[in-house]
Each structure stands twice: as structure tokens, then as C-alpha cells.
Design a protein around this motif. Structure first.
Motif, short mmCIF file in Angstrom:
data_model
loop_
_atom_site.label_atom_id
_atom_site.label_comp_id
_atom_site.label_asym_id
_atom_site.label_seq_id
_atom_site.Cartn_x
_atom_site.Cartn_y
_atom_site.Cartn_z
N LYS A 121 0.83 -1.21 0.00
CA LYS A 121 0.00 0.00 0.00
C LYS A 121 0.87 1.26 0.00
CE LYS A 121 -3.24 1.61 -0.90
NZ LYS A 121 -4.19 1.17 -1.93
N ILE A 122 1.89 1.27 0.85
CA ILE A 122 2.71 2.48 0.93
C ILE A 122 3.52 2.67 -0.35
CG2 ILE A 122 4.60 3.59 2.19
CD1 ILE A 122 3.38 2.67 4.75
N PHE A 123 4.04 1.59 -0.91
CA PHE A 123 4.75 1.72 -2.20
C PHE A 123 3.81 2.27 -3.27
CE2 PHE A 123 9.11 0.04 -2.63
CZ PHE A 123 9.36 -0.26 -1.31
N THR A 124 2.55 1.83 -3.24
CA THR A 124 1.62 2.33 -4.27
C THR A 124 1.37 3.82 -4.09
OG1 THR A 124 0.38 0.45 -3.43
CG2 THR A 124 -0.24 1.26 -5.57
N THR A 125 1.19 4.28 -2.85
CA THR A 125 0.94 5.71 -2.71
C THR A 125 2.19 6.53 -3.05
OG1 THR A 125 1.34 5.51 -0.34
CG2 THR A 125 -0.95 5.63 -1.02
N LEU A 126 3.36 5.96 -2.76
CA LEU A 126 4.60 6.72 -3.05
C LEU A 126 4.91 6.73 -4.54
CD1 LEU A 126 7.03 5.64 -0.18
CD2 LEU A 126 5.69 7.74 -0.38
N LEU A 127 4.65 5.61 -5.22
CA LEU A 127 5.07 5.48 -6.62
C LEU A 127 3.92 5.75 -7.60
CD1 LEU A 127 7.35 2.33 -6.40
CD2 LEU A 127 8.07 4.66 -6.84
N ASN A 128 2.87 6.37 -7.09
CA ASN A 128 1.78 6.77 -7.96
C ASN A 128 2.30 7.60 -9.13
OD1 ASN A 128 -0.81 7.57 -8.76
ND2 ASN A 128 -1.46 7.34 -6.64
N LYS A 129 1.52 7.61 -10.23
CA LYS A 129 1.96 8.39 -11.40
C LYS A 129 2.22 9.85 -11.01
CE LYS A 129 0.77 9.35 -16.17
NZ LYS A 129 -0.35 9.49 -17.12
N THR A 130 1.31 10.40 -10.21
CA THR A 130 1.50 11.78 -9.76
C THR A 130 1.96 11.81 -8.30
OG1 THR A 130 -0.83 11.81 -9.18
CG2 THR A 130 -0.24 12.74 -11.32
N GLY A 131 2.52 10.70 -7.86
CA GLY A 131 2.92 10.57 -6.46
C GLY A 131 4.20 11.32 -6.14
N PRO A 132 4.54 11.35 -4.86
CA PRO A 132 5.67 12.14 -4.38
C PRO A 132 7.02 11.77 -4.98
CG PRO A 132 4.81 10.69 -2.66
CD PRO A 132 3.85 10.66 -3.77
N ILE A 133 7.26 10.48 -5.22
CA ILE A 133 8.56 10.09 -5.77
C ILE A 133 8.74 10.69 -7.17
CG2 ILE A 133 9.95 8.12 -6.55
CD1 ILE A 133 9.81 7.90 -3.65
N ASN A 134 7.69 10.59 -7.98
CA ASN A 134 7.79 11.14 -9.32
C ASN A 134 7.94 12.66 -9.30
OD1 ASN A 134 7.70 8.70 -10.53
ND2 ASN A 134 5.64 8.88 -11.37
N ILE A 135 7.27 13.32 -8.36
CA ILE A 135 7.40 14.78 -8.25
C ILE A 135 8.85 15.14 -7.92
CG2 ILE A 135 6.75 16.79 -6.84
CD1 ILE A 135 3.93 15.54 -6.67
N ILE A 136 9.43 14.40 -6.98
CA ILE A 136 10.82 14.68 -6.61
C ILE A 136 11.76 14.40 -7.77
CG2 ILE A 136 12.72 13.85 -5.16
CD1 ILE A 136 10.76 13.64 -2.88
N LEU A 137 11.54 13.27 -8.44
CA LEU A 137 12.40 12.93 -9.59
C LEU A 137 12.34 14.05 -10.63
CD1 LEU A 137 11.69 9.12 -10.09
CD2 LEU A 137 13.86 10.16 -9.43
N ILE A 233 -0.20 -8.32 -5.42
CA ILE A 233 -0.86 -8.07 -6.71
C ILE A 233 -2.18 -7.34 -6.48
CG2 ILE A 233 -1.66 -9.13 -8.85
CD1 ILE A 233 1.17 -9.85 -8.42
N TYR A 234 -2.95 -7.80 -5.50
CA TYR A 234 -4.26 -7.21 -5.26
C TYR A 234 -4.15 -5.73 -4.92
CZ TYR A 234 -8.94 -6.50 -3.39
OH TYR A 234 -10.20 -6.02 -3.16
N VAL A 235 -3.21 -5.41 -4.04
CA VAL A 235 -3.11 -4.02 -3.58
C VAL A 235 -2.45 -3.13 -4.64
CG1 VAL A 235 -2.02 -2.52 -1.88
CG2 VAL A 235 -3.09 -4.64 -1.15
N MET A 236 -1.44 -3.64 -5.33
CA MET A 236 -0.66 -2.74 -6.18
C MET A 236 -1.23 -2.55 -7.58
SD MET A 236 3.21 -2.94 -4.96
CE MET A 236 3.74 -4.58 -4.95
N THR A 237 -1.65 -3.64 -8.24
CA THR A 237 -2.06 -3.47 -9.63
C THR A 237 -3.37 -4.16 -9.97
OG1 THR A 237 -0.88 -5.44 -10.32
CG2 THR A 237 0.33 -3.36 -10.41
#
Lengths: 292, 284
Positions: A121-137, A233-237
Motif C-alpha cells: 500500500k505504501i509503495f503504491t501511494t509513493l510510486l503513484n503516477k502523480t505521487g511524491p517520488i515522481n514529483i521529486i524525480l 498483486i491485489y493491492v498494487m495493480t
């Protein structure tokens, strides 16, 4: 006296019956039912007549079934080498007491005991398309790395793989470290005095000591990477996009509960039973060899 | 000669630096992950809305209060009941079987043990589908006892495995002495084995409690009424309901926090028992 001995000999039944009742109901009964269900015609969750091997034929002619199997295979061949080599690397250096080893030993234990659902769950919220990791990158000028981690069929499976590796490398580390600590440390000191390099110590002392536990770790990983992936699988994709991150276990799930075809689900389930059976046999064999 | 030695030390230093770099990089990702999990629930919804990875400018318990009122307390109660009941039943049933497989000599011992042990590796998804169909026909979906049976069944193979391996290393001479003194099986079990089995009991409770506490799949399929919800399902449903103004991300994180903390604290306090559980049997 003879009679008393007989009673004594059969006392084990009372100790073992409860556990056999539970496991028969929760494991044997569903497996036999799966076999039965797979030979029946199903009309949404209602069981119909026998229809021979029709379900198996549909499964084997479904390209998504093979896509799921292939995804399982990709997960296995990418995760296992990284997790084993990474685990060996961490275990060896923590055992050799590199600076900060106590801190690392504590920190690397955390992902292992985090529930997989929470990690996913936390990886999904962090690695969202518009999520924080992508914003930082994007901010630090690495915008081309800011990919759609879970929404792009080319990357979704690899994002899951990355998450699994992150969580399980500490597990193999703990297994290996537990074994290493049973080795007398003076062997290492003697090797060091004789001028052996870290690599030589690793190659000629640690690896032979760890050979069996590496085998066990590989089999344990094989089992969990075929049979215990559902939560990720259920939570992420949810297996998507399309079937790009569906694995066999998830294929069984969507056929039962999304397409409501228990026949197809059970027929593909039988393949999972066969694979598990093979792996368990392999595990028992590995363990037996070690006992000698 | 001298040059050579200097070269070696430089290479050594580079190697050491690279090793440390790998260790530091991985531990940074873990710390980063934990920081997100530990800090986000204590930030105000508006603060979190600026982005999870921002410097926090608030400290509040409002997320915990809101999630607790919003049905989480019920999930907490249900999960606790399931976890504790599963622990009690598996300890009794699994302990007895482990004792029998290790101490009592009977012909089928090895075969039956191998059977129970092998069940540990069967996919939960696989067994859930036929069980779901059967439970639906019997009207057992949402039944506490029905779901408890599944939890116990799933956790038993592991419990038996741990107990059997523990008892295999149990000092047999004590048992022999007791037998000579004329103490029967039950007496040996209650007066000698159980008092000496504290560590293995803790290991089993630790693993089984956390496994049921963090379960998702069984709850997803078998507990479909609101009043039967378990913690993990409640938390995931907050996220699936879509993050909105009434259910902001900070509340979801408060849920993640509340589910994770009991599990992780138990494991960190009982790390010794965790490692023992992993290595009992697999390493000798």
C-alpha cells in the motif's frame, strides 16, 4: 499388562486427531473439491453437470493463463538471484562486524516483519503516477525516471518485483546470518591472519557452510513466489493493466470472483497444486539430504 | 613491493566504501519508508495534502480520533478476537500433535507429520475458493466460528512444525526418568513438558497472532458484513473508497499505522523468538 500396553500404543490417536481434522477440512477437502469443480460445468456460481476436460481445454487455450505463468516465471528469475546474493552479501558483512553492523542488523529486520499489505500500500501511494517520488524525480531533473510505475504494462510487473525484493532481502539475510553465527569465529580470524581476502573468506569458508541453507532459502522463495503473491498483486495493480502483472494465483482469483467461472478457476488451480506438490517434494528432499 | 602494498590498501578502502554505500543505501530506503509510516498519521489532513514527502508543519491526533470513530474500533475488536482465539486453539491442538509426533512412537508418525507439514506451503487463495463455495451453501459466511476454523486450520501446520522441532531437541532423559517413576503421558505433558516449553510457546503466539492480525485474504472473502470487518480490510477499504476530503490520505495512514504497530513492536521485542521460529528445523 499386555492390554495396558495396547492402550498406551494407541494413545497417539487422541493427540493427533484434532490436528488432522482441521487440516483435512481446510486443506484436503478444498483440494479434492478443486479437482471435482474443475470437471464440472459452471453457470455463474452454480455447479452444473460433468463436462469432462472442457475447463482444462479452455485454460490451456487461454493466452492469459500462459501470460500469468510467464509473469510468475519472470518474478522467480528476477527476485531469487537478487534476494539470495543480497542476503549473502548483507549476512557476510554483518557477521564480519563492519562499522555500524548492529544498526544494520536492526534496520534490515524491519521490512521482513512489516505486513506485505502495508508495504504494498505504501509503495503504491509513493510510486503513484502523480505521487511524491515522481514529483521529486522531476524536480531534481530526473524527469525521464518519473514513469507510470503501476499503470504502464511495461513496468507494472517490475514495480511489484522491486517491492518484493525490498521486503524479502532481509529474510534471507536473517536465515544466512543465523547459520553463520553457529560457525566458530576463530576460523575467520585464522584466515585473516593467514592473509585471506574478504572474497576468499567468503568463497572458501562461508559458502560451503551455507550451502544447505541457501538451497532451503531458494526453495522457500520459490514456494512463496508461486503461492503467496496475492496480497501484493491485489493491492498494487489488481493484475493490470490488462494481464500484465497477473500471476497464476491471481488468475485463479479473478476467474472465480470477477468472471465467476469456478470451472476455469479450479482447472488453473490444479496447475498450482501440481507446482506446489513438486516444490514441496523438492523441499523435503533438500531437508532430508541435509539431515544425513 | 611498497607500491604494491599501497595499491592493496587503496583497493581495500574502495571496496569497503562500496560495501558501506550498499548498506547505507538500503537502510536509507528502510528509514525513509518508516518515517513516512510513522510521521504521516500525526500530520493534519491539510498538511498531508501538500504532499507526503514535505516538511511537516503540524502535529495532531485528529486522524486517529476520526478513524477510530469511523468504524475502526470494531475492526480492532474483531481482529483481536480472531487473533487471540486462533492463538489459544492452535497452541492446544498444535502442541498436542507436536508432542505426539516427537515423543510417541507410532507407525504412521512420519507420514502424518509430513502430510501436516506439507500443508504449510499450499496457497491460501487455492483453498479459499472451494471453502467459499461450501461456506456459502452452509450459510457460514460472516460466521465468527466458521472463519475461526479457517484461521486455525491455516496456522496449524506451522504450529505443529515448530512444536515438533522444539520437542525433538527436548532432553529425552527427563522423560525417561519420569516414565520409570510411573508418570503417565498426560502427567509427563502437564508436569514436565509444558513448564519447559515457554520459549516455543512465545514463538508460536508471536507468529500466529501477527499472521491473523495482518490477514487480508480470508477477511476479504469470508467477512463481508460491516460488523464483521477486520482491521486490514478496514484500512484497505479507506484507500479503495478513494481519497477525498472526508477521507483524506492522512486517515488512511493512521489506519496503516494502527495495524502495523502491534505487529512490528511484537516482532522487534521478540526478535530472538522470531529468529528461533525461522531457524528451528531449517537449520541444525
Amino acid at each position: 499388562m499386555k492390554n495396558r500396553k495396547l492402550i498406551f500404543n494407541y494413545r497417539w490417536i487422541f493427540f493427533v486427531i484434532p490436528v488432522l481434522t482441521f487440516t483435512s477440512f481446510v486443506y484436503v477437502n478444498p483440494i479434492l473439491s478443486t479437482l471435482l469443480y474443475s470437471l464440472r460445468k459452471w453457470d455463474y456460481l452454480h455447479m452444473g453437470n460433468f463436462n469432462g476436460f472442457a475447463n482444462y481445454i479452455s485454460v490451456l487455450s487461454s493466452k492469459y493463463f500462459f501470460e500469468s505463468l510467464l509473469n510468475n516465471l519472470i518474478i522467480i528469475i528476477t527476485v531469487i538471484p537478487v534476494v539470495i546474493i543480497g542476503g549473502l552479501f548483507f549476512a557476510q558483512f554483518i557477521y564480519l562486524k563492519i562499522p555500524g553492523y548492529k544498526y544494520y542488523n536492526f534496520i534490515f529486520f524491519i521490512p521482513v516483519v512489516l505486513p506485505d499489505i502495508i508495504v504494498a500500500k505504501i509503495f503504491t501511494t509513493l510510486l503513484n503516477k502523480t505521487g511524491p517520488i515522481n514529483i521529486i524525480l522531476t524536480k531534481i531533473g530526473l524527469g525521464f525516471f518519473a514513469i507510470d510505475w503501476f499503470g504502464n504494462p511495461r513496468f507494472s510487473l517490475y514495480s511489484i518485483i522491486m517491492t518484493i525484493i525490498w521486503k524479502s532481502v532481509g529474510f534471507t539475510m536473517i536465515l544466512f546470518l543465523a547459520r553463520l553465527t553457529t560457525i566458530d569465529y576463530s576460523i575467520y580470524e585464522a584466515a585473516k591472519i593467514d592473509g585471506a581476502s574478504d572474497m576468499q573468506i567468503f568463497r572458501y569458508i562461508s559458502i560451503p557452510m551455507l550451502k544447505n541453507i541457501i538451497q532451503i532459502a531458494i526453495v522457500l522463495q520459490l514456494i512463496s513466489l508461486t503461492s503467496f503473491l496475492f496480497n501484493y498483486i491485489y493491492v498494487m495493480t489488481q493484475g493490470g493493466p490488462g494481464f500484465s502483472s497477473t500471476v497464476l494465483e491471481y488468475f485463479i482469483y479473478i476467474n472465480a470472483f470477477k468472471y465467476q467461472d469456478i470451472g476455469i478457476s479450479s482447472a488453473s488451480g490444479l496447475f498450482l497444486i501440481l507446482i506446489t506438490g513438486f516444490l514441496v517434494y523438492f523441499y523435503l528432499f533438500t531437508n532430508k539430504k541435509q539431515e544425513r | 613491493m611498497k607500491d604494491n602494498k599501497i595499491n592493496i590498501t587503496i583497493i581495500d578502502k574502495i571496496k569497503r566504501a562500496i560495501t558501506q554505500l550498499v548498506f547505507i543505501s538500503y537502510s536509507v530506503t528502510v528509514l525513509f519508508f518508516m518515517a513516512i509510516l510513522l510521521i504521516t498519521p500525526f500530520r493534519s489532513p491539510r498538511d498531508v495534502a501538500r504532499g507526503i514527502i514535505t516538511i511537516p508543519n503540524s502535529f495532531t491526533f485528529i486522524n486517529f480520533i476520526n478513524i477510530w470513530k469511523g468504524g475502526f474500533s470494531l475492526g480492532f475488536k474483531n481482529s483481536m478476537l480472531f487473533s487471540i482465539s486462533t492463538c489459544i486453539v492452535t497452541l492446544i491442538v498444535g502442541g498436542l500433535a507436536g508432542y505426539a509426533f516427537s515423543f510417541l512412537k507410532f507407525r504412521l508418525s512420519r507420514a502424518l507429520y509430513t502430510f501436516v507439514f506439507s500443508c504449510m506451503f499450499i496457497s491460501i487463495m487455492l483453498i479459499s475458493i472451494p471453502l467459499f463455495m461450501q461456506y456459502k451453501n452452509l450459510g457460514l459466511i460472516n460466521s465468527f466460528l466458521g472463519v475461526l476454523i479457517i484461521y486455525v486450520g491455516i496456522r496449524l501446520p506451522f504450529t505443529v512444525f515448530i512444536f515438533k522441532n522444539f520437542f525433538d531437541e527436548f532432553p529425552k532423559s527427563i522423560i525417561e526418568a519420569a516414565k520409570i517413576d510411573g508418570i503417565n503421558d498426560i502427567g509427563i505433558l502437564t508436569r514436565i513438558v509444558i513448564p519447559l516449553s515457554k520459549p516455543v510457546t512465545i514463538t508460536v503466539i508471536l507468529f500466529n497472532f501477527v499472521a491473523v492480525w495482518t490477514d487480508f485474504l480470508i477477511g476479504l472473502l469470508f467477512l463481508q458484513k460491516n460488523e464483521n470487518v477486520i482491521v486490514m480490510l478496514r484500512v484497505i477499504s479507506i484507500f479503495q473508497g478513494g481519497i477525498s476530503r472526508t477521507a483524506p490520505l492522512s486517515i488512511g495512514y493512521a489506519g496503516l499505522f494502527l495495524v502495523t504497530m502491534p505487529a512490528i513492536i511484537l516482532y522487534i521485542l521478540g526478535k530472538k523468538y522470531y529468529v528461533e521460529g525461522l531457524t528451528l528445523g531449517s537449520i541444525k
